[in-house]
Structure formats: structure tokens, C-alpha cells
Design a protein around this motif. Sequence first.
Motif, PDB file in Angstrom:
ATOM      1  N   MET A  43       2.332   4.809   0.799  1.00 43.90           N
ATOM      2  CA  MET A  43       1.668   3.746   1.558  1.00 43.90           C
ATOM      3  C   MET A  43       0.179   3.775   1.231  1.00 43.90           C
ATOM      4  SD  MET A  43       3.566   4.132   5.214  1.00 43.90           S
ATOM      5  CE  MET A  43       3.211   5.889   5.324  1.00 43.90           C
ATOM      6  N   ILE A  44      -0.374   2.614   0.949  1.00 47.73           N
ATOM      7  CA  ILE A  44      -1.761   2.521   0.478  1.00 47.73           C
ATOM      8  C   ILE A  44      -2.546   1.667   1.471  1.00 47.73           C
ATOM      9  CG2 ILE A  44      -3.220   1.905  -1.494  1.00 47.73           C
ATOM     10  CD1 ILE A  44      -1.028   3.801  -2.349  1.00 47.73           C
ATOM     11  N   PRO A  45      -3.702   2.147   1.914  1.00 45.02           N
ATOM     12  CA  PRO A  45      -4.515   1.301   2.797  1.00 45.02           C
ATOM     13  C   PRO A  45      -5.011   0.050   2.075  1.00 45.02           C
ATOM     14  CG  PRO A  45      -5.341   3.575   2.746  1.00 45.02           C
ATOM     15  CD  PRO A  45      -4.326   3.448   1.654  1.00 45.02           C
TER      16      PRO A  45
ATOM     17  N   LYS B  39      -2.856   3.402   6.515  1.00 42.09           N
ATOM     18  CA  LYS B  39      -1.740   3.387   5.554  1.00 42.09           C
ATOM     19  C   LYS B  39      -0.634   2.453   6.042  1.00 42.09           C
ATOM     20  CE  LYS B  39      -0.576   7.400   3.728  1.00 42.09           C
ATOM     21  NZ  LYS B  39      -0.319   8.871   3.663  1.00 42.09           N
TER      22      LYS B  39
ATOM     23  N   ALA C 200      -7.807  -2.399   0.633  1.00 43.30           N
ATOM     24  CA  ALA C 200      -9.088  -2.056  -0.002  1.00 43.30           C
ATOM     25  C   ALA C 200     -10.220  -2.193   1.017  1.00 43.30           C
ATOM     26  CB  ALA C 200      -9.338  -2.966  -1.196  1.00 43.30           C
ATOM     27  N   PHE C 201     -11.186  -1.297   0.911  1.00 50.09           N
ATOM     28  CA  PHE C 201     -12.334  -1.349   1.819  1.00 50.09           C
ATOM     29  C   PHE C 201     -13.585  -0.893   1.076  1.00 50.09           C
ATOM     30  CE2 PHE C 201      -9.984   2.641   2.407  1.00 50.09           C
ATOM     31  CZ  PHE C 201     -10.952   3.578   2.106  1.00 50.09           C
TER      32      PHE C 201
ATOM     33  N   LEU D 229      -6.518   7.380   9.093  1.00 49.70           N
ATOM     34  CA  LEU D 229      -5.853   7.117   7.807  1.00 49.70           C
ATOM     35  C   LEU D 229      -4.373   6.765   7.963  1.00 49.70           C
ATOM     36  CD1 LEU D 229      -7.607   9.587   5.334  1.00 49.70           C
ATOM     37  CD2 LEU D 229      -7.808   7.110   5.449  1.00 49.70           C
TER      38      LEU D 229
END
Lengths: 155, 287
Positions: free
Chosen positions: B1-3, B42, B5-6, B38
Motif C-alpha cells: 500500500m502506497i500513500p 497507506k 504523493a505529498f 503512516l
Amino acid sequence: MTVTITVEVNGESYTNDVEPRLLLTHYIREVLNLTGTHVGCDTSNCGACTIILDGKAVKSCTVLAVRANGGKVTTIEGLAKKNGELHPLQDAFWEKHGLQCGFCTPGMIMSAYDLLSNNPNPSEQDIREGMSGNLCRCTGYHNIVKAIEYAAQKM
Amino acid sequence: MIPRAFEYHAPTSVAEAASLLDQHGDSAKLLAGGHSLLPLMKLRLAQPEVVIDLAKISDLSYIRQSNGGLSIGAMTTYADIESSADVQSLAPALAETAGMVADRQVRNMGTIGGSLAHSDPAGDLPAIILALGAQMVTSSSGAHRTIAADDFFVDLFTTALQPNEILNEIQIPALPSGTGTAYAKFGNKASHYAIVGIAAVLTASGGKCQSVRIGITGAGAKATRATSVENALTGASLDGATIKAAAQLASDGIDFNEDVHASAEYRAHLTRLYTERVLLEAASRAG
């Protein structure tokens, strides 16, 4: 947006441009190609992704790679000697059959490494509590505890 | 799982972090140990456009003795609190609570300030922070203020912190002699989160309770004091029957959570039971 990070991993320095959202576990596996660190639950429960960051065991699926900038990482690949001689913990998991499928093993060994660094002579209870952040779905905890006791004697 | 973009900032001072908060407002989140934020990022339950990482601010991680009590930097990890000789001697149950959070890997990253600012209804620390009567010191651009623990936890995942405020320090007052502290929880077996967790700080003299503060976490939307138990016990004899009777009041006035882990009725039962247990423990430690 990318950020340039420099991280010492298993004694070697790496400099890479990474997206801030890149997780440390993916940096280790996909940028550095060190695939001994596993992704299990991806929710900071199972501990398969455990590595040592600046001297402490952490779950690398819940750390941003940018957080490791300027830091030191040790993964399972960094434990054995260059000549291939296994670390006493790796040897102990072999000798005491501390694994079945092996998926959780890298995380188990890195957690045990942190545990023994802080407590060189743990009781069985110390080991069971200290390893509570690592899950083995083959139900192999008994031999994992024996392996860590064996390694503690050898180290 | 990828957050999602920030934009990432790693300020090196609190003033710089406060200025970044002013600049980005509600689109920014402060990152402490990351073990609550986090996972939410995610799962994309949190999607901040800007993340302000507090890890490079060196003067936010410390434990100091202060007027017989403790000053603890917001970025101090659970592991550091658990192993601190100062915390073990001046607020023993705080060290014990920190040692009961999740597992050792999480305790190596998770921080006291992150936990309190997140105000998870199942977090361990809010109960003991309430029982100890701690004070939260915050910074925003050009201003500081102190918030009492009793005023800090407002609602589910909601504290008295303003969007431009940073939690800097947690101050634990000196405990009078004859004070015992205790924390116990019925934890989730997998996550170790508190299904119900109770903390007590009790001062005794001549077998009687001089004063007592009780914090409850896990039971309702936010951590809360058990004031009816405190009132019933203050001035009373610290025998088992009196403590048991007072502990029956612990579930009064709480709108209990109900989920897959425990029904509201069961949480109410656990609240009374664990209140009795920690009061007995705190009373025996008070000597």
C-alpha cells in the motif's frame, strides 16, 4: 518531487533520489534490490519487514525512506560475514529448525538481533515478549524461542 | 500500500515547523513516529498534501527532571520512556504503560507526543497522562501555551491542539510521598491496543485515600477521568471491599464503544474490573 537521500546499508553508502512517499521497505527491496527483507501484512503488525535502523529494530513498512536519510540500516543480508559464515542467530535458526516456510524468518532474526543486543541473556518469557511484534503463521514459535536461546549461549 | 504523493519538509527547529504549518494550514500533517499517521496514509484514510517531519528537530527528544517531576520532549519514543530510570522512579506507571504499547519495533519509533496528538480512543498513554495530571506545552508562531490533560482530549481523534500548534513537551508534576501509580489493560491480542485500559495515581496516608486520579482509555470515544470513583474513594479507607464498591462506579457516564472486539456491555464490565485491579495495585504501591 523527489528528495536525495544517503543511507548506509550493511556498511555500504547509497545515494538515491526518491519520492517522499517511498516506504523504507520498498527502498530496500526495489531500489537496492535487497529482497531478504519481506513485506508481510504491510500494516505494521507482522514484523516480516523488520530491519535495524540506527541501532534499533523497526518495521520498515511503516517508515518513510526519507526518514532514513543520513542513517544506518542493517538488513538480514548484513548479518553473515563476507566469507559466507553465518551469524550465530542464522546458525541457531538452522540448528534448532526455527522456521517452517521461512517467510517470517528475516524479520524474526532482525528482531532477535535487537533483543539480544539489549538483553544478552534473556529468559524464555523475555524472548516471547520481546518477539511479540513478529508473527509466524506456520505456528513455529516454539523452535524460534529455542533458536534464540541457543544463539544467546553462542554469542 | 502506497500513500498518496505529498510534499515533504524536514524542518530543523520548532520555529521553522510552526512557520511551515502557518504556510500550509489544514493541508499539512505533522509526522512524529509515524506509527499512526503512516498506516492511515497507506490506507488513504489520511491524504495530506504536505508532510512536516519533526524527526530532524533535535531538541524535541529528551527526558529531564524538573521540580521533582518530569519534562518529556514530544518526540521521545516509548522505548526511551520505558527504559528511563527517571521515569521509572518519578512516574513508574508511565514507564510501565510505555512498555505495554504494541511491540518493541513500534515502541522504537512511536512517540509520546504523536500518541497524545493523535488521541486514538484505544491508545494507552492518554489514561496515564490523565491520571498523572500532566500538562501539554505547545508552540505556534510566536506563541506558547499550556493545556491541562483534563482539557486536552476533546473527542474521537480530536484534541485541543489548534491546526497551527505543535505539541512540544509533556510535563509530569511531582507526586507527593505515599503515592502509588498503576496501569493495566485488557489488550487486543493481535495489535495490543487497549480494549479497555485504566490508570490510577493514588496518594495514601494511614490506610486512607488522600487523593486519587483515574484515567480510562479504550472505553469510549476519548480518554476520560473516572470522577465518581475518585469522589467515592477520597477520604475513604483503602480496604478491598471499599475499593471494590467504588470501582463499580467506573462505568458511570461513559458512552461505551461497541465493535468486533467487545460489546459495550463487556467494555463496561472490563472498566469496572480493571479499575478495581489498578486501584488495589496503586494502593499497595502507595504503601
